[in-house]
Design a protein around this motif. Structure first.
Motif, PDB file in Angstrom:
ATOM      1  N   LYS A   1     -16.948  44.541 -24.706  1.00  0.00           N
ATOM      2  CA  LYS A   1     -18.122  45.402 -24.865  1.00  0.00           C
ATOM      3  C   LYS A   1     -19.164  45.070 -23.799  1.00  0.00           C
ATOM      4  CE  LYS A   1     -21.444  47.375 -28.053  1.00  0.00           C
ATOM      5  NZ  LYS A   1     -22.343  47.697 -26.992  1.00  0.00           N
ATOM      6  N   LYS A   2     -19.337  43.786 -23.499  1.00  0.00           N
ATOM      7  CA  LYS A   2     -20.291  43.394 -22.453  1.00  0.00           C
ATOM      8  C   LYS A   2     -19.873  43.977 -21.102  1.00  0.00           C
ATOM      9  CE  LYS A   2     -22.490  39.525 -20.216  1.00  0.00           C
ATOM     10  NZ  LYS A   2     -22.355  38.198 -19.747  1.00  0.00           N
TER      11      LYS A   2
ATOM     12  N   THR B   1     -12.260  38.768 -25.953  1.00  0.00           N
ATOM     13  CA  THR B   1     -12.734  39.182 -27.266  1.00  0.00           C
ATOM     14  C   THR B   1     -13.340  40.578 -27.175  1.00  0.00           C
ATOM     15  OG1 THR B   1     -14.974  38.316 -26.967  1.00  0.00           O
ATOM     16  CG2 THR B   1     -13.292  36.773 -27.840  1.00  0.00           C
ATOM     17  N   ASP B   2     -13.466  41.237 -28.318  1.00  0.00           N
ATOM     18  CA  ASP B   2     -14.106  42.555 -28.345  1.00  0.00           C
ATOM     19  C   ASP B   2     -15.534  42.460 -27.808  1.00  0.00           C
ATOM     20  OD1 ASP B   2     -11.854  43.795 -29.358  1.00  0.00           O
ATOM     21  OD2 ASP B   2     -12.556  43.781 -31.429  1.00  0.00           O
ATOM     22  N   GLU B   3     -16.213  41.365 -28.110  1.00  0.00           N
ATOM     23  CA  GLU B   3     -17.583  41.174 -27.632  1.00  0.00           C
ATOM     24  C   GLU B   3     -17.620  41.078 -26.110  1.00  0.00           C
ATOM     25  OE1 GLU B   3     -20.695  37.594 -27.921  1.00  0.00           O
ATOM     26  OE2 GLU B   3     -20.184  38.475 -29.868  1.00  0.00           O
ATOM     27  N   GLU B   4     -16.683  40.345 -25.515  1.00  0.00           N
ATOM     28  CA  GLU B   4     -16.620  40.225 -24.054  1.00  0.00           C
ATOM     29  C   GLU B   4     -16.308  41.570 -23.413  1.00  0.00           C
ATOM     30  OE1 GLU B   4     -15.053  35.643 -23.502  1.00  0.00           O
ATOM     31  OE2 GLU B   4     -13.615  37.193 -24.068  1.00  0.00           O
TER      32      GLU B   4
END
Length: 92
Positions: free
Chosen positions: A50-51, A45-48
Protein backbone atom coordinates in the motif's frame (compact mmCIF):
# COMPACT_ATOMS: atom_id res chain seq x y z
CA UNK A 1 7.95 1.78 -26.14
CA UNK A 2 6.93 -0.46 -28.97
CA UNK A 3 3.37 -1.34 -29.98
CA UNK A 4 3.45 -4.74 -28.26
CA UNK A 5 4.56 -3.22 -24.95
CA UNK A 6 1.81 -0.59 -25.16
CA UNK A 7 -0.76 -3.31 -25.86
CA UNK A 8 0.39 -5.34 -22.85
CA UNK A 9 0.24 -2.27 -20.60
CA UNK A 10 -3.24 -1.41 -21.91
CA UNK A 11 -4.37 -4.99 -21.22
CA UNK A 12 -3.05 -4.70 -17.66
CA UNK A 13 -4.85 -1.37 -17.24
CA UNK A 14 -8.08 -2.98 -18.46
CA UNK A 15 -7.64 -5.84 -15.95
CA UNK A 16 -7.25 -3.30 -13.13
CA UNK A 17 -10.30 -1.30 -14.34
CA UNK A 18 -13.06 -3.33 -12.66
CA UNK A 19 -15.91 -1.00 -13.63
CA UNK A 20 -14.57 -0.52 -17.20
CA UNK A 21 -14.88 3.26 -17.17
CA UNK A 22 -11.37 3.89 -18.51
CA UNK A 23 -10.14 5.37 -15.22
CA UNK A 24 -8.57 3.64 -12.24
CA UNK A 25 -10.06 4.86 -9.01
CA UNK A 26 -7.73 4.44 -6.03
CA UNK A 27 -9.53 1.26 -4.94
CA UNK A 28 -9.11 -0.36 -8.36
CA UNK A 29 -5.50 0.75 -8.61
CA UNK A 30 -4.63 -0.53 -5.12
CA UNK A 31 -6.30 -3.87 -5.75
CA UNK A 32 -4.59 -4.43 -9.11
CA UNK A 33 -1.23 -3.06 -7.99
CA UNK A 34 -1.37 -5.26 -4.88
CA UNK A 35 -1.93 -8.35 -7.03
CA UNK A 36 0.87 -7.36 -9.42
CA UNK A 37 3.41 -6.66 -6.66
CA UNK A 38 2.49 -9.79 -4.71
CA UNK A 39 3.09 -11.90 -7.80
CA UNK A 40 6.54 -10.31 -8.26
CA UNK A 41 7.88 -9.64 -4.77
CA UNK A 42 7.37 -12.39 -2.26
CA UNK A 43 7.44 -11.40 1.36
CA UNK A 44 6.00 -7.91 0.96
CA UNK A 45 3.24 -7.15 3.45
CA UNK A 46 -0.03 -5.53 2.40
CA UNK A 47 1.08 -2.44 4.33
CA UNK A 48 4.37 -2.24 2.38
CA UNK A 49 2.54 -2.70 -0.93
CA UNK A 50 0.00 0.00 0.00
CA UNK A 51 2.88 2.38 0.77
CA UNK A 52 4.41 1.67 -2.66
CA UNK A 53 0.99 2.17 -4.30
CA UNK A 54 0.45 5.44 -2.40
CA UNK A 55 3.83 6.69 -3.62
CA UNK A 56 2.96 5.65 -7.19
CA UNK A 57 -0.36 7.52 -7.07
CA UNK A 58 1.34 10.59 -5.59
CA UNK A 59 4.04 10.59 -8.28
CA UNK A 60 2.00 9.57 -11.34
CA UNK A 61 -1.42 11.13 -10.70
CA UNK A 62 -0.30 14.11 -12.73
CA UNK A 63 -3.60 15.99 -12.64
CA UNK A 64 -4.05 15.25 -8.90
CA UNK A 65 -7.62 14.01 -9.21
CA UNK A 66 -7.07 10.87 -7.11
CA UNK A 67 -7.44 8.62 -10.14
CA UNK A 68 -5.06 7.06 -12.63
CA UNK A 69 -5.86 7.55 -16.31
CA UNK A 70 -4.27 5.45 -19.05
CA UNK A 71 -1.58 8.05 -19.87
CA UNK A 72 -0.57 8.22 -16.22
CA UNK A 73 -0.62 4.42 -15.98
CA UNK A 74 1.62 4.20 -19.07
CA UNK A 75 4.12 6.55 -17.44
CA UNK A 76 4.07 4.49 -14.24
CA UNK A 77 4.65 1.25 -16.15
CA UNK A 78 7.44 2.84 -18.24
CA UNK A 79 9.07 3.95 -14.99
CA UNK A 80 8.78 0.47 -13.47
CA UNK A 81 10.19 -1.12 -16.63
CA UNK A 82 13.00 1.36 -17.26
CA UNK A 83 13.99 2.30 -13.72
CA UNK A 84 12.99 -0.67 -11.56
CA UNK A 85 13.71 -3.57 -13.88
CA UNK A 86 10.15 -4.79 -14.33
CA UNK A 87 9.88 -6.92 -17.46
CA UNK A 88 7.09 -7.13 -19.97
CA UNK A 89 6.71 -10.80 -19.04
CA UNK A 90 5.99 -9.70 -15.45
CA UNK A 91 2.96 -7.79 -16.71
CA UNK A 92 1.34 -10.74 -18.47
Amino acid sequence: MDEETLRIIKDLFDRFDDNHNGILEKEEFYKGFNQLIKSLAEGQTDEEIKKIADEAVEKFDLNHNGQIEIDEFNQLMFFLINEKGLSIEDLN
